[in-house]
Every structure is written in structure tokens, then in C-alpha cells.
Design a protein around this motif. Structure first.
Motif, PDB file in Angstrom:
ATOM      1  N   ASN A 129       5.997   3.507  -5.370  1.00  0.00           N
ATOM      2  CA  ASN A 129       7.207   3.472  -4.527  1.00  0.00           C
ATOM      3  C   ASN A 129       8.475   3.138  -5.317  1.00  0.00           C
ATOM      4  O   ASN A 129       9.267   2.295  -4.914  1.00  0.00           O
ATOM      5  CB  ASN A 129       7.031   2.460  -3.382  1.00  0.00           C
ATOM      6  N   GLY A 130       8.635   3.785  -6.451  1.00  0.00           N
ATOM      7  CA  GLY A 130       9.869   3.624  -7.213  1.00  0.00           C
ATOM      8  C   GLY A 130       9.968   2.360  -8.045  1.00  0.00           C
ATOM      9  O   GLY A 130      10.958   2.132  -8.720  1.00  0.00           O
ATOM     10  N   ARG A 131       8.930   1.502  -8.016  1.00  0.00           N
ATOM     11  CA  ARG A 131       9.010   0.240  -8.751  1.00  0.00           C
ATOM     12  C   ARG A 131       8.597   0.387 -10.218  1.00  0.00           C
ATOM     13  O   ARG A 131       8.810  -0.511 -11.019  1.00  0.00           O
ATOM     14  CB  ARG A 131       8.111  -0.816  -8.091  1.00  0.00           C
ATOM     15  N   VAL A 132       7.962   1.501 -10.559  1.00  0.00           N
ATOM     16  CA  VAL A 132       7.499   1.712 -11.936  1.00  0.00           C
ATOM     17  C   VAL A 132       8.001   3.065 -12.394  1.00  0.00           C
ATOM     18  O   VAL A 132       7.890   4.049 -11.665  1.00  0.00           O
ATOM     19  CB  VAL A 132       5.950   1.664 -11.989  1.00  0.00           C
ATOM     20  N   THR A 133       8.574   3.121 -13.602  1.00  0.00           N
ATOM     21  CA  THR A 133       9.220   4.374 -14.005  1.00  0.00           C
ATOM     22  C   THR A 133       8.618   5.005 -15.253  1.00  0.00           C
ATOM     23  O   THR A 133       8.971   6.106 -15.603  1.00  0.00           O
ATOM     24  CB  THR A 133      10.718   4.124 -14.257  1.00  0.00           C
TER      25      THR A 133
END
Length: 333
Positions: free
Chosen positions: A271-275
Motif C-alpha cells: 500500500n505505497g509504504r515500500v518503494t
């Protein structure tokens, strides 16, 4: 389209509410066995449609590239008076404690023994914990402290430690109380075991996602950790788990990543927390509810990682689990 997104969001908040309601019972020390069986079946069904929604998420992300830069929401306001109490307390139910881990490898010594820091992922970047590997230790041994400048075993800021077996595949997390051999006969001042971590070695050295099992003490009716103070090595979390003596213990696993054809890699939805893709990225779940993420950890830059944890974990447990995944000896890659 935007409508799709909002529908997804309402769905996820609904499932979050459902998860939170069910989450406390999942982690209770001795549960009702029949109830377990029913929820297990449901968990299986959820698993299969989970991977589809993850794929959907992934393809949606691809289409909306460039738009979704703001996805990493900071931690909800978390305030505490006493740091040492906070880092040992389970996360409040229904609240995800969002943190980041930074690794400091500068200097001759630190390339071998980096320092690790845990901060809340808020505007103030509130400091929580620091950790480092002990030198001259036969097995990997990490000290965890509530003071970034005092990482000594005898210091009063020492709150816990992480110790591995000789192979470096199993770890135990302890609090800062006494070794059982030096404790009072009633064990009241003996150290507690906070978690056991097992990395499954990949047979034939195949590359692929590693498999982790985490064993933690169960929670009592007041949502407090059931204290586990083993008298000796044979009574610890890891041995109890090995002998399937699971009374008052909870078993968690890392969520199996889904193979993605487009990127030719294993993926999880953070959910966008790890890139950044990394073999170290993982999510920890209970088999009864694969949508309830107990903890997730993943890379966002070379030496920066996000670490988010939920009830029933506390900061020391979550940070130590993350430290174990950094350990060089793990024969799982």
C-alpha cells in the motif's frame, strides 16, 4: 479510474474494521478450538482472492504512475510519556504504528557492526530504539536500547536483546531482566522471552522469497502479553514450538508473495509504504486472517526501511524481528 479507487478504499476500511474486531481473539492465549476451525476455512478462501486484489492493485499502480507519489501516509499521532513503557507495550488495537528503520554503516567499525535506529514515521521523527550487534560474540547477538548513544549491556537504557543460534537461522528476543540462572527462585525477576524467529533455509540454495515463522506469547483477556519466563533453554519459545507445546503461544508467518509475470518477480502489496524491491521485504500475518498485517518491513532507500506494526506486537518485538532479517548469516537467500 477514481471511482474504482474509492471503492477499493471503502472495501479496505471495511475489512480493516472487520480485522480489528477479530484481531484480539486471534491472539488470545487459549482460544475456543471450534471457533478456530471455522475461521481457518474462511482464511483459506480469503487467501485466494487476496492475490487477485494484489495483482489488481499492482496493475492499477502501473497505470496511475506519477500520480500516486503521496501514498506514504505518516503515522497517526502517537504520543507517550514514558519511552521504555511504550516500546514494550502492544500497539493499540486498530492503530498501525508506522516507523522507519535507518542503518548507519559509516566508519570502519560500522561496516561490520552497523547501528540501527527506529523512529516513528511522523513529522517529529520521534526516536524509539537503537540496536547494534555485539562484538566478540560467538552467535549473532544484538543489543536494543532506548538511548541512541548508550548501547552497552550494563547501561540502564538496555531494554532487550536478540540472540541467534549457531547456524544463524533461529533467533530469540529477550527483555532486559536477569538470566534465569541468576534470578530469584520464584523467577519473578527472570527475563521474559518476547518472540522466537525461525528462517527456513532454502533447500538447494534456490533464490526466492524466504520463509519466516514467528512465535510470540499469547495475550490475556486484558490484551496484555502472557509473561513467558523459561527456567532453562529446554523450556524456551523455540523448543516449545519444535515440540508443538503451543499453549499460550501464537504462531505467525510471513505472507507468501505472489509471482508477477509482468515484472518477473515475487510481489506483496505494501500500500505505497515500500518503494524498492528487496529480498528483505516481508509482511507477517496470522493464518486465520491473511489481510490483517501484524507487521510489515521493506526498503525505501539504500539504508532506510519502513517498519509498520499492529496489535499484538510491541516496538521491541517488531524492531528485533527487523534486525534478525539484516543478519548476514541467514542461509535463506
Amino acid at each position: 479510474s477514481d471511482t474504482d479507487d474509492s471503492a477499493e478504499e471503502t472495501k479496505s476500511t471495511k475489512s480493516k474494521k472487520k480485522s480489528t474486531a477479530g484481531s484480539s481473539s486471534m491472539f488470545q492465549a487459549s482460544g475456543d478450538k471450534d471457533k478456530d476451525k471455522k475461521t481457518k476455512k474462511k482464511g483459506k478462501a480469503e487467501e485466494s482472492d487476496d492475490s487477485d486484489s494484489e495483482k489488481e492493485e499492482k496493475s492499477k499502480k502501473k497505470k496511475g504512475k506519477g500520480k500516486k507519489k503521496k501514498a506514504r501516509s505518516p503515522s497517526p499521532e502517537i504520543e507517550f510519556d514514558n519511552l521504555e513503557t511504550f516500546v514494550m507495550q502492544p500497539a493499540p488495537q486498530g492503530v498501525t504504528v508506522k516507523c522507519r528503520v535507518t542503518r548507519d554503516q559509516r566508519g570502519i567499525d560500522k561496516s561490520l557492526y552497523p547501528l540501527y535506529y527506529l523512529h516513528l514515521d511522523n513529522e517529529k521523527k520521534t526516536f524509539l530504539l537503537a540496536g547494534r550487534k555485539r562484538k566478540k560474540s560467538t552467535t549473532s547477538n544484538y543489543l536494543i536500547s532506548v538511548d541512541a548513544t548508550d548501547l552497552s549491556r550494563g547501561g540502564e537504557n538496555f531494554v532487550g536483546k536478540l540472540r541467534s543460534n549457531l547456524m544463524g537461522t533461529k533467533f530469540t528476543i529477550f527483555d532486559n531482566a536477569l538470566n534465569p540462572e541468576r534470578a530469584l527462585p520464584d523467577m519473578s525477576n527472570a527475563r521474559q522471552e518476547l518472540a522466537g524467529i525461525i528462517y527456513e533455509t532454502n533447500v538447494l540454495g534456490m533464490k526466492g522469497p524466504r520463509r519466516m515463522t514467528i512465535i510470540i506469547p499469547g495475550m490475556n483477556k486484558d490484551n496484555e502479553r502472557v509473561p513467558l519466563r523459561p527456567r532453562n533453554e529446554c523450556d524456551g519459545l523455540l523448543i516449545r514450538h519444535q515440540n508443538r507445546r503451543m499453549e499460550n503461544l501464537i504462531e505467525l508467518h510471513n505472507k507468501t508473495p505472489v509471482w508477477n509475470e509482468e515484472t518477473a518477480s515475487h510481489v506483496l502489496n505494501f500500500n505505497g509504504r515500500v518503494t524498492q524491491a528487496s529480498i528483505k521485504n516481508f509482511q507477517i500475518v496470522h493464518s486465520k486472517d491473511l489481510d490483517y498485517i501484524v507487521m510489515q518491513f521493506g526498503r525505501i532507500a539504500d539504508d532506510i526501511f519502513t517498519l509498520d506494526y499492529n496489535y499484538p506486537l510491541c516496538a521491541v518485538q517488531a524492531f528485533a524481528i527487523a534486525l534478525s532479517s539484516f543478519d548476514g548469516k541467514i542461509a535463506c537467500e
